[in-house]
Design a protein around this motif. Structure first.
Motif, PDB file in Angstrom:
ATOM      1  N   ASP A 232      69.443  16.471 -39.897  1.00  0.00           N
ATOM      2  CA  ASP A 232      69.194  17.892 -40.151  1.00  0.00           C
ATOM      3  C   ASP A 232      67.694  18.157 -40.278  1.00  0.00           C
ATOM      4  OD1 ASP A 232      71.912  18.357 -40.121  1.00  0.00           O
ATOM      5  OD2 ASP A 232      72.127  18.415 -42.316  1.00  0.00           O
ATOM      6  N   PHE A 233      67.020  17.255 -41.000  1.00  0.00           N
ATOM      7  CA  PHE A 233      65.573  17.411 -41.194  1.00  0.00           C
ATOM      8  C   PHE A 233      64.849  17.319 -39.848  1.00  0.00           C
ATOM      9  CE2 PHE A 233      61.374  15.519 -41.996  1.00  0.00           C
ATOM     10  CZ  PHE A 233      60.832  16.500 -42.798  1.00  0.00           C
ATOM     11  N   VAL A 234      65.219  16.364 -39.017  1.00  0.00           N
ATOM     12  CA  VAL A 234      64.591  16.214 -37.698  1.00  0.00           C
ATOM     13  C   VAL A 234      64.862  17.451 -36.850  1.00  0.00           C
ATOM     14  CG1 VAL A 234      64.697  14.888 -35.543  1.00  0.00           C
ATOM     15  CG2 VAL A 234      64.564  13.691 -37.722  1.00  0.00           C
ATOM     16  N   ASP A 235      66.098  17.988 -36.928  1.00  0.00           N
ATOM     17  CA  ASP A 235      66.417  19.215 -36.189  1.00  0.00           C
ATOM     18  C   ASP A 235      65.549  20.372 -36.667  1.00  0.00           C
ATOM     19  OD1 ASP A 235      68.332  17.843 -34.752  1.00  0.00           O
ATOM     20  OD2 ASP A 235      70.035  18.584 -35.944  1.00  0.00           O
ATOM     21  N   LYS A 236      65.402  20.489 -37.987  1.00  0.00           N
ATOM     22  CA  LYS A 236      64.577  21.568 -38.541  1.00  0.00           C
ATOM     23  C   LYS A 236      63.118  21.394 -38.146  1.00  0.00           C
ATOM     24  CE  LYS A 236      67.611  22.677 -42.406  1.00  0.00           C
ATOM     25  NZ  LYS A 236      67.799  22.649 -43.855  1.00  0.00           N
ATOM     26  N   ILE A 237      62.658  20.144 -38.143  1.00  0.00           N
ATOM     27  CA  ILE A 237      61.274  19.883 -37.723  1.00  0.00           C
ATOM     28  C   ILE A 237      61.108  20.268 -36.254  1.00  0.00           C
ATOM     29  CG2 ILE A 237      59.611  18.027 -37.228  1.00  0.00           C
ATOM     30  CD1 ILE A 237      59.659  18.771 -40.144  1.00  0.00           C
TER      31      ILE A 237
ATOM     32  N   GLN B 285      62.798  22.575 -34.646  1.00  0.00           N
ATOM     33  CA  GLN B 285      62.760  24.040 -34.605  1.00  0.00           C
ATOM     34  C   GLN B 285      61.401  24.547 -35.068  1.00  0.00           C
ATOM     35  OE1 GLN B 285      66.034  25.224 -37.065  1.00  0.00           O
ATOM     36  NE2 GLN B 285      67.587  24.851 -35.490  1.00  0.00           N
ATOM     37  N   PHE B 286      60.904  23.928 -36.126  1.00  0.00           N
ATOM     38  CA  PHE B 286      59.589  24.313 -36.651  1.00  0.00           C
ATOM     39  C   PHE B 286      58.512  24.094 -35.590  1.00  0.00           C
ATOM     40  CE2 PHE B 286      55.660  23.124 -38.928  1.00  0.00           C
ATOM     41  CZ  PHE B 286      55.433  24.314 -39.578  1.00  0.00           C
ATOM     42  N   GLN B 287      58.573  22.965 -34.893  1.00  0.00           N
ATOM     43  CA  GLN B 287      57.587  22.680 -33.851  1.00  0.00           C
ATOM     44  C   GLN B 287      57.681  23.702 -32.718  1.00  0.00           C
ATOM     45  OE1 GLN B 287      58.403  18.549 -32.949  1.00  0.00           O
ATOM     46  NE2 GLN B 287      56.736  17.846 -34.268  1.00  0.00           N
ATOM     47  N   LYS B 288      58.907  24.120 -32.374  1.00  0.00           N
ATOM     48  CA  LYS B 288      59.060  25.139 -31.346  1.00  0.00           C
ATOM     49  C   LYS B 288      58.428  26.448 -31.805  1.00  0.00           C
ATOM     50  CE  LYS B 288      63.286  23.368 -29.192  1.00  0.00           C
ATOM     51  NZ  LYS B 288      64.723  23.607 -28.975  1.00  0.00           N
ATOM     52  N   ILE B 289      58.693  26.810 -33.060  1.00  0.00           N
ATOM     53  CA  ILE B 289      58.131  28.047 -33.599  1.00  0.00           C
ATOM     54  C   ILE B 289      56.610  27.972 -33.611  1.00  0.00           C
ATOM     55  CG2 ILE B 289      57.914  29.449 -35.693  1.00  0.00           C
ATOM     56  CD1 ILE B 289      60.887  28.720 -36.262  1.00  0.00           C
ATOM     57  N   VAL B 290      56.101  26.851 -34.092  1.00  0.00           N
ATOM     58  CA  VAL B 290      54.646  26.678 -34.145  1.00  0.00           C
ATOM     59  C   VAL B 290      54.059  26.682 -32.735  1.00  0.00           C
ATOM     60  CG1 VAL B 290      52.821  25.030 -34.731  1.00  0.00           C
ATOM     61  CG2 VAL B 290      54.615  25.521 -36.378  1.00  0.00           C
ATOM     62  N   GLY B 291      54.760  26.039 -31.792  1.00  0.00           N
ATOM     63  CA  GLY B 291      54.295  26.051 -30.404  1.00  0.00           C
ATOM     64  C   GLY B 291      54.219  27.466 -29.860  1.00  0.00           C
ATOM     65  N   GLY B 292      55.255  28.254 -30.131  1.00  0.00           N
ATOM     66  CA  GLY B 292      55.249  29.651 -29.696  1.00  0.00           C
ATOM     67  C   GLY B 292      54.127  30.432 -30.352  1.00  0.00           C
ATOM     68  N   LEU B 293      53.919  30.167 -31.631  1.00  0.00           N
ATOM     69  CA  LEU B 293      52.846  30.848 -32.355  1.00  0.00           C
ATOM     70  C   LEU B 293      51.486  30.467 -31.780  1.00  0.00           C
ATOM     71  CD1 LEU B 293      52.066  32.668 -34.733  1.00  0.00           C
ATOM     72  CD2 LEU B 293      52.018  30.632 -36.166  1.00  0.00           C
ATOM     73  N   LEU B 294      51.294  29.185 -31.481  1.00  0.00           N
ATOM     74  CA  LEU B 294      50.030  28.740 -30.899  1.00  0.00           C
ATOM     75  C   LEU B 294      49.795  29.379 -29.534  1.00  0.00           C
ATOM     76  CD1 LEU B 294      49.912  24.946 -31.849  1.00  0.00           C
ATOM     77  CD2 LEU B 294      48.519  26.811 -32.749  1.00  0.00           C
ATOM     78  N   GLU B 295      50.852  29.478 -28.735  1.00  0.00           N
ATOM     79  CA  GLU B 295      50.714  30.140 -27.437  1.00  0.00           C
ATOM     80  C   GLU B 295      50.321  31.598 -27.621  1.00  0.00           C
ATOM     81  OE1 GLU B 295      54.236  29.680 -25.069  1.00  0.00           O
ATOM     82  OE2 GLU B 295      54.138  27.487 -25.160  1.00  0.00           O
ATOM     83  N   LEU B 296      50.954  32.262 -28.585  1.00  0.00           N
ATOM     84  CA  LEU B 296      50.639  33.661 -28.855  1.00  0.00           C
ATOM     85  C   LEU B 296      49.199  33.806 -29.318  1.00  0.00           C
ATOM     86  CD1 LEU B 296      51.639  36.596 -29.110  1.00  0.00           C
ATOM     87  CD2 LEU B 296      52.342  36.049 -31.444  1.00  0.00           C
ATOM     88  N   VAL B 297      48.778  32.925 -30.214  1.00  0.00           N
ATOM     89  CA  VAL B 297      47.396  32.980 -30.716  1.00  0.00           C
ATOM     90  C   VAL B 297      46.412  32.715 -29.574  1.00  0.00           C
ATOM     91  CG1 VAL B 297      45.743  31.788 -32.211  1.00  0.00           C
ATOM     92  CG2 VAL B 297      47.968  32.435 -33.105  1.00  0.00           C
ATOM     93  N   ASP B 298      46.724  31.751 -28.699  1.00  0.00           N
ATOM     94  CA  ASP B 298      45.853  31.474 -27.551  1.00  0.00           C
ATOM     95  C   ASP B 298      45.765  32.693 -26.639  1.00  0.00           C
ATOM     96  OD1 ASP B 298      45.277  28.914 -28.384  1.00  0.00           O
ATOM     97  OD2 ASP B 298      46.761  27.945 -27.086  1.00  0.00           O
ATOM     98  N   GLN B 299      46.905  33.324 -26.403  1.00  0.00           N
ATOM     99  CA  GLN B 299      46.922  34.517 -25.552  1.00  0.00           C
ATOM    100  C   GLN B 299      46.084  35.630 -26.184  1.00  0.00           C
ATOM    101  OE1 GLN B 299      50.828  36.048 -24.867  1.00  0.00           O
ATOM    102  NE2 GLN B 299      50.139  37.698 -23.537  1.00  0.00           N
TER     103      GLN B 299
END
Length: 158
Positions: free
Chosen positions: A65-70, A72-86
């Protein structure tokens, strides 16, 4: 080695009196438990205690569960980083546009200043030309007056 341990710990009187199936099983479980061996719910022989096995399974599930949440967190952070880069790229583009507009305004201001200096120089030149024409006009008026006087004198003399 385990067989020797089992045989050594059970006395002959216990062997005779322990012919009851439930008691024999309990004693065998106790002896195996002391040796670090346990039976699971399917009566399979296990090295780990059932509680430890259950805790290990729970920990494994929690880790999953923790690995799954991590993930998901990495996906969210990745999306956020892409948004910030844009957004950073857009901000950089706007910054460049603003710098270009500022430079254009400075250029226009310099052109107007140069044009104003040229016009002021032209005005000064035209004022000097006007002054020359005025002086020339006054001189011509004087010559005209002299010539008219000369003509009048010439006509009166005849």
């Amino acid at each position: 080695m385990t067989h020797l341990l089992l045989a050594a710990t059970i006395t002959p009187s216990e062997q005779i009196s322990s012919r009851e199936p439930g008691r024999e099983t309990a004693m065998a479980k106790d002896i195996l438990g002391e040796a670090g061996l346990h039976f699971d719910e399917l009566n399979k022989l296990r090295v780990l205690d059932p509680e430890v096995t259950q805790q290990t399974t729970e920990l494994k599930e929690e880790c999953k569960d923790f690995v799954d949440k991590i993930g998901q967190f990495q996906k969210i952070v990745g999306g956020l980083l892409e948004l910030v880069d844009q957004l950073a790229k857009e901000a950089e583009n706007e910054k460049m546009k603003a710098i270009g507009a500022r430079n254009l305004l400075k250029s226009i201001a310099k052109q107007r200043e140069a044009q104003q200096q040229q016009l002021q120089a032209l005005i000064a030149e035209k004022k000097m030309q006007l002054e020359r024409y005025r002086v020339e006009y006054e001189a011509l008026c004087k010559v005209e007056a002299e010539q008219n006087e000369f003509i009048d004198q010439f006509i009166f003399q005849k």
